[in-house]
Design a protein around this motif. Structure first.
Motif, PDB file in Angstrom:
ATOM      1  N   LYS A  51      10.805  -3.075 -31.883  1.00 23.49           N
ATOM      2  CA  LYS A  51      10.060  -1.217 -32.301  1.00 23.49           C
ATOM      3  C   LYS A  51      11.027  -0.673 -32.815  1.00 23.49           C
ATOM      4  CE  LYS A  51       6.265  -1.741 -28.856  1.00 23.49           C
ATOM      5  NZ  LYS A  51       5.781  -1.205 -27.141  1.00 23.49           N
TER       6      LYS A  51
ATOM      7  N   HIS B 175      12.582  -2.428 -28.073  1.00 22.04           N
ATOM      8  CA  HIS B 175      12.414  -0.859 -28.469  1.00 22.04           C
ATOM      9  C   HIS B 175      14.185  -1.539 -29.181  1.00 22.04           C
ATOM     10  CE1 HIS B 175       9.663   1.404 -26.552  1.00 22.04           C
ATOM     11  NE2 HIS B 175       9.361   0.024 -25.779  1.00 22.04           N
TER      12      HIS B 175
ATOM     13  N   ILE C 187       9.256  -4.593 -38.382  1.00 21.14           N
ATOM     14  CA  ILE C 187       8.763  -3.747 -37.911  1.00 21.14           C
ATOM     15  C   ILE C 187       7.654  -2.433 -38.615  1.00 21.14           C
ATOM     16  CG2 ILE C 187       9.424  -1.989 -36.331  1.00 21.14           C
ATOM     17  CD1 ILE C 187      12.043  -2.955 -35.500  1.00 21.14           C
TER      18      ILE C 187
ATOM     19  N   HIS D 222       4.512   0.852 -34.827  1.00 23.86           N
ATOM     20  CA  HIS D 222       5.266   0.364 -33.665  1.00 23.86           C
ATOM     21  C   HIS D 222       6.870   1.554 -33.872  1.00 23.86           C
ATOM     22  CE1 HIS D 222       3.660  -3.526 -33.812  1.00 23.86           C
ATOM     23  NE2 HIS D 222       3.222  -3.307 -32.112  1.00 23.86           N
TER      24      HIS D 222
END
Length: 208
Positions: free
Chosen positions: A59, A137, A172, A176
């Protein structure tokens, strides 16, 4: 016997080779290709002070520093100050105390001039002073308080370039990509930056 006899001479060489390979591996994982980034070595980063958990970026999450932009201070000085704050027991703006983090919480920092600095190496999970799990992330922070300021044109250009490169490298998708406030109760990344998210998602999608 001759190998054992030469072991004391060989071991230091093997250690150097291992460290060189580890450094190359770190740079390969951390830095997307085709984007000018000031590396940790270039801005004078100190070593991390605590163990960190590895992860695979899945993400992209945007943050702001929540501090007004300072065009007169160098990127290196800003990153050094952020790292010092991050590694110490520090008081947050709301008065709550933050325990030491291993390193800068974000993976990339974009200053008001659009210069991108490498923060925490991307293969390690970032940190947050809000209750959400940042595992997976890739954290990007932009200098400024975007509740009251505007993202500079240079910042936006660098952000777009970095996001496209990260999305391609780690596969990605646009669904996301989020702001900090999508994952926790906070005003971050500020209204002006948050309003850019739909266009940034479209850009990433069209660049795949």
């Amino acid at each position: 016997m001759s190998f054992l006899k030469n072991t004391p001479k060989i071991l230091p060489l093997l250690v150097l080779i291992f460290l060189a390979m580890a450094c190359r591996s770190s740079q390969t994982v951390s830095l997307p290709k085709g984007v000018p980034i000031v590396t940790r070595a270039q801005w004078g980063a100190a070593p991390s002070v605590l163990p960190m958990k590895t992860h695979v970026p899945k993400k992209i999450t945007l943050h702001h520093t929540a501090v007004k932009q300072n065009p007169d201070r160098t990127l290196a000085a800003k990153l050094q100050a952020l790292q010092k704050f991050s590694m110490e027991r520090s008081q947050l703006s709301g008065g709550r105390m933050k325990e030491p983090w291993a390193d800068i919480p974000y993976h990339f920092y974009i200053d008001v001039h659009g210069e991108i600095g490498e923060g925490r190496p991307l293969q390690y999970v970032g940190d947050s002073n809000t209750p959400y799990d940042p595992t997976g992330h890739a954290l990007i922070v932009l200098e400024g308080n975007f509740e009251v300021e505007k993202v500079s044109a240079a910042q936006r250009q660098s952000l777009e370039r970095l996001m496209v490169a990260l999305a391609k490298r780690w596969n990605i998708t646009q669904d996301h990509i989020s702001g900090h406030k999508d994952n926790a109760s906070t005003a971050c990344p500020g209204a002006d930056l948050y309003h850019m998210l739909p266009q940034l998602r479209t850009l990433v999608s069209s660049s795949r």
